[in-house]
Design a protein around this motif. Structure first.
Motif, PDB file in Angstrom:
ATOM      1  N   UNK A  39      -3.498  31.519-147.492  1.00  0.00           N
ATOM      2  CA  UNK A  39      -3.123  32.032-146.031  1.00  0.00           C
ATOM      3  C   UNK A  39      -3.260  31.349-145.028  1.00  0.00           C
ATOM      4  N   UNK A  40      -4.209  30.444-145.032  1.00  0.00           N
ATOM      5  CA  UNK A  40      -4.404  29.436-143.910  1.00  0.00           C
ATOM      6  C   UNK A  40      -3.022  28.569-143.818  1.00  0.00           C
ATOM      7  N   UNK A  41      -2.793  27.916-145.048  1.00  0.00           N
ATOM      8  CA  UNK A  41      -1.387  27.134-144.968  1.00  0.00           C
ATOM      9  C   UNK A  41      -0.158  27.858-144.686  1.00  0.00           C
ATOM     10  N   UNK A  42       0.035  29.112-144.877  1.00  0.00           N
ATOM     11  CA  UNK A  42       0.809  29.860-144.456  1.00  0.00           C
ATOM     12  C   UNK A  42       1.098  30.271-142.981  1.00  0.00           C
ATOM     13  N   UNK A  43      -0.016  30.596-142.387  1.00  0.00           N
ATOM     14  CA  UNK A  43      -0.209  31.192-141.115  1.00  0.00           C
ATOM     15  C   UNK A  43      -0.487  30.237-140.065  1.00  0.00           C
ATOM     16  N   UNK A  44      -0.932  28.999-140.277  1.00  0.00           N
ATOM     17  CA  UNK A  44      -1.690  28.307-139.198  1.00  0.00           C
ATOM     18  C   UNK A  44      -0.921  27.020-139.370  1.00  0.00           C
ATOM     19  N   UNK A  63     -16.357  27.989-155.710  1.00  0.00           N
ATOM     20  CA  UNK A  63     -15.468  27.351-154.704  1.00  0.00           C
ATOM     21  C   UNK A  63     -14.021  27.950-155.075  1.00  0.00           C
ATOM     22  N   UNK A  64     -13.833  28.452-156.301  1.00  0.00           N
ATOM     23  CA  UNK A  64     -12.385  29.039-156.805  1.00  0.00           C
ATOM     24  C   UNK A  64     -11.950  30.411-155.915  1.00  0.00           C
ATOM     25  N   UNK A  65     -13.134  31.040-155.200  1.00  0.00           N
ATOM     26  CA  UNK A  65     -12.692  32.031-154.421  1.00  0.00           C
ATOM     27  C   UNK A  65     -11.992  31.558-153.176  1.00  0.00           C
ATOM     28  N   UNK A  66     -11.988  30.199-152.879  1.00  0.00           N
ATOM     29  CA  UNK A  66     -11.305  29.844-151.789  1.00  0.00           C
ATOM     30  C   UNK A  66      -9.846  29.958-151.819  1.00  0.00           C
ATOM     31  N   UNK A  74      -7.278  31.208-139.977  1.00  0.00           N
ATOM     32  CA  UNK A  74      -8.104  30.213-139.854  1.00  0.00           C
ATOM     33  C   UNK A  74      -9.625  30.729-139.874  1.00  0.00           C
ATOM     34  N   UNK A  75      -9.834  32.035-139.082  1.00  0.00           N
ATOM     35  CA  UNK A  75     -11.076  32.676-138.859  1.00  0.00           C
ATOM     36  C   UNK A  75     -11.587  32.698-140.358  1.00  0.00           C
ATOM     37  N   UNK A  76     -10.533  33.491-141.253  1.00  0.00           N
ATOM     38  CA  UNK A  76     -10.952  33.803-142.378  1.00  0.00           C
ATOM     39  C   UNK A  76     -11.451  32.890-143.383  1.00  0.00           C
ATOM     40  N   UNK A  77     -10.977  31.807-143.460  1.00  0.00           N
ATOM     41  CA  UNK A  77     -11.102  30.688-144.038  1.00  0.00           C
ATOM     42  C   UNK A  77     -12.468  30.161-143.721  1.00  0.00           C
TER      43      UNK A  77
END
Length: 689
Positions: free
Chosen positions: A649-654, A640-643, A610-613
């Motif tokens: 990663x956010x949905x996998x780890x948060x 925005x495609x860079x997101x 979440x910090x990375x996002x």
């Protein structure tokens, strides 16, 4: 199985030229369907059409249907035999009905039940027996608006049938089609080779007919015409105008094409060339010639159906025929010039536009006011726009337009030039009707754009104002096409204006004539916005791309277009599918949970993902915001495609729905910030994978 080549030819009186290709293609399609339904295999069907014949050559067709076995179902085995294994009355009744004995019975499994059946061998019918019925059915199903009977025959066709050929290789398949006995005799050119011609083999058809001065292959005949026309045009350093419909029609009128170039007096070139071209194309089926600048030349090409020993007679005959038509156009043109365009308003005042909306002059006055109001938006000179609007409909009362209705606007341009009007005003009179159809050109002048827009808006708002909006298939004022024209005029000229603003301008011109301005405004705006889908689908844009933009309901057509372009490009990116899915997931989460107010609290971000996002969002936002402000939506979505990676990663780890209320609220704010960046362009969550 043995294979054959079959030839079928239906000889008639001259077939309707505008329907010839349609009849040929339909005959081929219906015959293909009939053969497939009958189980007769073939390699190909070649279809031919000439003025006096429709023909098919069927290559490598089966000599007969394949033998098959048909199953007749009887009672269940349990009910078919008694305790001693003897047939019950039910089984005896079944055998009696089929005319069989016990030893001819079989069984089959129907779900969980075993049943008695009789498998009957069915021998395939021969090609000779099946083909006449298939061909007759195909003829019966042709798209013919009006059929006729000839002589004592009770069968009907588009024209009287004269002969029927039906050959299997070198053998006649004897039958009766359209009340005519089939044979191997055809007929050549009506004048060059009128006698009967015997076809020795189905494969000899095209060659035999060409020897009899008939080119039966439509495409070959058309290519011959095109080549001859080009040669004749090249000889005088000109280019032929060859509309596809006219070329098809001329090809359908001749069996043995011979193109000839003729001339007309140069004085007729003073007449609007559109009138001359129209009369020569529509009435005489001639191909007109133009020079490199697009100016009509004093020549035309006619396609004769005879190879004359003295072509000059045919040429002179055509010149004699066309002269009175050109003289008529010249007369109307000269007569019209005796009365200035502006003086024709009195006649317009007596021509009703629509009973409740007044006359054409009332409409002209409304368009003039609307054109002045639109001029700051279109960049037109207000005085030019007003003058052009007041002259726009005047040529409808002219003799030239009375004779050639398709010259409306064009005639006005010619008369305005002769009266010394400036370029913008004169050109606008013809450009007011552009675009006439999907894909048509737009006005080239700012005044023309203004009048074209004002005319369409006036009609659309007026018709909605009196409650006569299009319903179902009824659209007498062509408002659907007109609405797409309005959108194109705005978008392609990059006019920064909302649909509501335009409708308001048009409403002002109607005053009390339109009783309920609010309802009219709402209905007209909704109608125009509802045409986006048809407009973009015609351009090949996917429905979900259009829906993604419609979800935001942009008010300006230009803004809508920029967003559609952006989303259309975005979906081609490798990250698009994953980002669309992520946006859908975010939208679902936010729909179920109210997003807490306030900004993301950086101190409450605990997981690395979440910090990375958040870091990526914080870095991207100041880059994307100026792009959004400048309506550079394509570049914004590309950034925005860079997101993709940080979102994945956010949905996998948060865990968004954390037990800790502060963590949960902060994560919801983070997702809302992410969602807002994307929906500043479109709702990409509706995009399909």
């Amino acid at each position: 199985m043995t294979k054959h080549t079959v030839l079928f030819e239906l000889g008639c009186e001259e077939l309707p030229p505008k329907s010839l290709k349609t009849l040929r293609d339909a005959l081929k399609a219906e015959t293909e369907k009939g053969l497939k339904d009958a189980g007769l295999n073939f390699t190909a069907i070649e279809a031919y059409a000439a003025p006096r014949r429709l023909a098919l050559k069927i290559v490598d067709i089966d000599a007969a249907q394949a033998d098959t076995q048909k199953r007749f179902d009887g009672p269940a085995v349990q009910a078919a035999y008694d305790a001693e294994g003897k047939p019950t009355k039910a089984l005896e009744g079944f055998m009696r009905g089929q005319g069989i004995t016990v030893d001819q019975l079989s069984t089959f499994q129907a779900g969980k039940v075993e049943k008695v059946c009789f498998l009957k061998d069915v021998k395939g019918q021969s090609l000779d027996a099946l083909l006449p019925q298939i061909l007759q059915a195909a003829l019966d199903n042709l798209p013919i608006a009006k059929r006729m009977r000839s002589a004592a025959s009770r069968t009907e066709f588009v024209r009287p049938v004269k002969w029927v050929v039906l050959l299997k290789d070198d053998q006649v398949i004897e039958a009766s089609i359209q009340d005519h006995k089939t044979g191997n005799v055809t007929y050549g050119h009506r004048f060059h080779a009128p006698e009967a011609v015997v076809l020795a083999h189905a494969n000899d058809y095209l060659t035999t007919l060409e020897n009899a001065h008939v080119v039966a292959d439509f495409e070959k005949r058309q290519a011959t015409i095109q080549a001859q026309v080009k040669t004749l045009a090249d000889e005088v350093n000109a280019t032929a105008i060859v509309p596809a419909d006219l070329l098809d029609e001329v090809t359908s009128l001749v069996e043995w094409p011979v193109a000839l170039r003729a001339t007309f007096e140069e004085r007729y070139l003073a007449v609007p060339q559109e009138a001359l071209i129209t009369t020569m194309q529509d009435n005489q089926k001639y191909f007109c010639l133009i020079n490199a600048e697009g100016k009509l030349q004093p020549y035309f090409i006619t396609v004769s159906n005879i190879e004359s020993k003295d072509p000059t007679q045919i040429i002179e005959g055509n010149e004699k025929v066309v002269r009175p038509r050109l003289s008529d156009a010249e007369f109307f043109f000269l007569q019209d010039q005796k009365q200035p365009l502006a003086s024709r308003k009195e006649k317009l005042a007596n021509m009703v536009f629509q009973a409740q909306l007044g006359t054409l002059w009332n409409k002209s006055e409304r368009i003039a006011k609307l054109a002045v109001a639109l001029s700051p938006i279109t960049g037109a000179n207000a005085a030019d726009a007003e003058k052009a609007a007041l002259l726009a409909k005047c040529d409808l009362t002219s003799e030239l337009v009375g004779e050639f209705p398709e010259l409306q606007g064009i005639a006005g341009t010619y008369y305005a030039r002769l009266e010394g009007e400036n370029h913008e005003v004169a050109e606008a009179l013809g450009e007011q009707y552009l675009p006439k159809f999907a894909g048509d050109v737009l006005p080239q002048t700012k005044t023309g754009t203004t009048i074209a827009l004002a005319d369409r808006l006036d009609t659309l708002v007026g018709i909605f104002g009196i409650g006569q909006a299009p319903t179902g298939s009824k659209d007498p004022f062509a408002l659907r096409r007109s609405a797409i024209g309005i959108l194109r005029l705005i978008i392609e000229n990059e006019l920064d204006v909302t649909i509501e603003e335009l409708v308001n301008f048009a409403l002002q011109g109607y005053g009390d004539v339109v009783k309920d301005h609010d309802k009219t405004r709402a209905d007209a705006v909704a109608f125009l916005e509802g045409r986006y889908r048809a407009k973009y689908e015609d351009q090949g844009v996917a429905v979900d791309v259009i829906q993604a933009v419609q979800a935001l309901a942009p008010k300006s057509p230009l803004d809508f277009d920029k967003r559609v372009t952006a989303v259309n490009h975005f979906r081609t990116l490798p990250e698009a599918a994953a980002l669309a899915a992520a946006n859908k997931r975010v939208a679902n989460i936010l729909a179920k949970e109210a997003t807490p107010e306030g900004a993301v609290v950086e101190a409450n971000l605990v997981e690395a993902a979440e910090k990375a996002l958040y870091a990526e969002l914080s870095a991207l936002t100041p880059v994307v915001q100026p792009l959004l402000a400048a309506r550079n939506y394509t570049e914004a979505l590309s950034k925005l495609a860079a997101l993709r990676a940080p979102i994945d990663a956010f949905f996998e780890g948060v865990m968004v729905m954390a037990d800790d209320a502060e963590l949960k609220a902060n994560r919801l704010r983070l997702l809302a910030q992410l969602r807002n960046l994307f929906t500043a362009v479109a709702d990409v969550s509706v995009l399909q994978g």
